[in-house]
Scaffold this motif. Sequence first.
Motif, PDB file in Angstrom:
ATOM      1  N   THR A 131       0.906  -1.099  -0.117  1.00 25.38           N
ATOM      2  CA  THR A 131      -0.381  -0.059  -0.013  1.00 25.38           C
ATOM      3  C   THR A 131       0.973   1.419  -0.151  1.00 25.38           C
ATOM      4  OG1 THR A 131       0.038   0.165   2.323  1.00 25.38           O
ATOM      5  CG2 THR A 131      -1.882  -0.847   1.390  1.00 25.38           C
ATOM      6  N   GLU A 132       2.049   0.814  -0.417  1.00 26.55           N
ATOM      7  CA  GLU A 132       2.869   2.179  -0.096  1.00 26.55           C
ATOM      8  C   GLU A 132       2.866   3.055  -1.189  1.00 26.55           C
ATOM      9  OE1 GLU A 132       6.888   0.910  -0.023  1.00 26.55           O
ATOM     10  OE2 GLU A 132       6.718  -0.043  -1.828  1.00 26.55           O
ATOM     11  N   ASP A 133       2.696   2.666  -1.981  1.00 23.38           N
ATOM     12  CA  ASP A 133       1.847   3.974  -3.498  1.00 23.38           C
ATOM     13  C   ASP A 133       0.362   4.688  -3.105  1.00 23.38           C
ATOM     14  OD1 ASP A 133       0.862   1.240  -3.706  1.00 23.38           O
ATOM     15  OD2 ASP A 133      -0.833   2.084  -5.248  1.00 23.38           O
TER      16      ASP A 133
END
Length: 328
Positions: free
Chosen positions: A78-80
């Motif tokens: 989910t880092e994007d």
Amino acid sequence: MVRQASNSQLVDNCLTTAEYSELPGFSRNKVRDAYQLPNRRRLLISTDRQSAFDQVVAAVPYKGQVLTQTARYWFDQTEDICPNHVISYPDPNVVMVKDLDMVPIEMVVRAYLTGSTNTSAWPMYARGERVLYGHEFPDGMKKNQKLPTPIITPATKPINGGHDAPTTEAEILENRLVTPEQWHELAEKSLALFARGQELAAEKGLILVDTKYEFGFDENGTVVIADEIHTSDSSRFWIAETYEERFAAGDEPDSLDKEFLRLWISSQCDPYTEPIPEIPVETLMEFSGKYVALFERLTGLEFEKPDPQVPVRDRIRDALAKELPEYF
């Protein structure tokens, strides 16, 4: 090869405290022990302590490792959408993170009408309430029913212990816990993270039912997700294949999360007015198995169980001595 151990030995080897006198700035919550380090860093150690109904009720084999590694998977996935607080992982139970200015709100996202605690949506609805967390609900809904769309049901985080308290967007803004702009961003990111979680869970035959997110602001004012994400402690996961049939029959869904233990405790006592009995080793091992099964199903990885002959606390200390030699 990892040597076998009895269930009792596994429970006895649980990590119940991660307090190391060599490290500064120690603090403790129900599950994690933490240290405040220089240069805006915090060290978080996930123990095997298990909380339910706002109290620690047991220690569960592998629990701390499962939480850390499950959260690691989701932070990577989910880092994007939102930056996270992770700096490094010195040990399977340990994460070094950025020290943030934490938002005093838990962003809870729900896609189903369910729950067993007093502040969960279903018990509130069953008591006759029809406006929950600022959202209106119609009459005639059933437990575990899917909502038309995911909703945010925020809670204020307790100060010096206590219970999470239900709140609403209007109350949050009225009390100036965050600005309107910050609330909009927190809500947007929460729903986007939840949508990603639902998508990836569905690919593995799972339903992400609900979850909570904790956010903070870094030194530049950027919103950063902290604590944990989509773990079996912070979220409910149901088996998709059997959900419809069990819902139609009025049965509880097949789950791989903390709800298993909540329901066991509720079957034994009223946890809000009576002492919680000692949980049998067999029940703790079944619970541990659910956490491990969720990790493996979500990530596609085999969970690497630690050597039961090596105390978890000693292994972590060795890892910390390598990561932070200035203190050891």
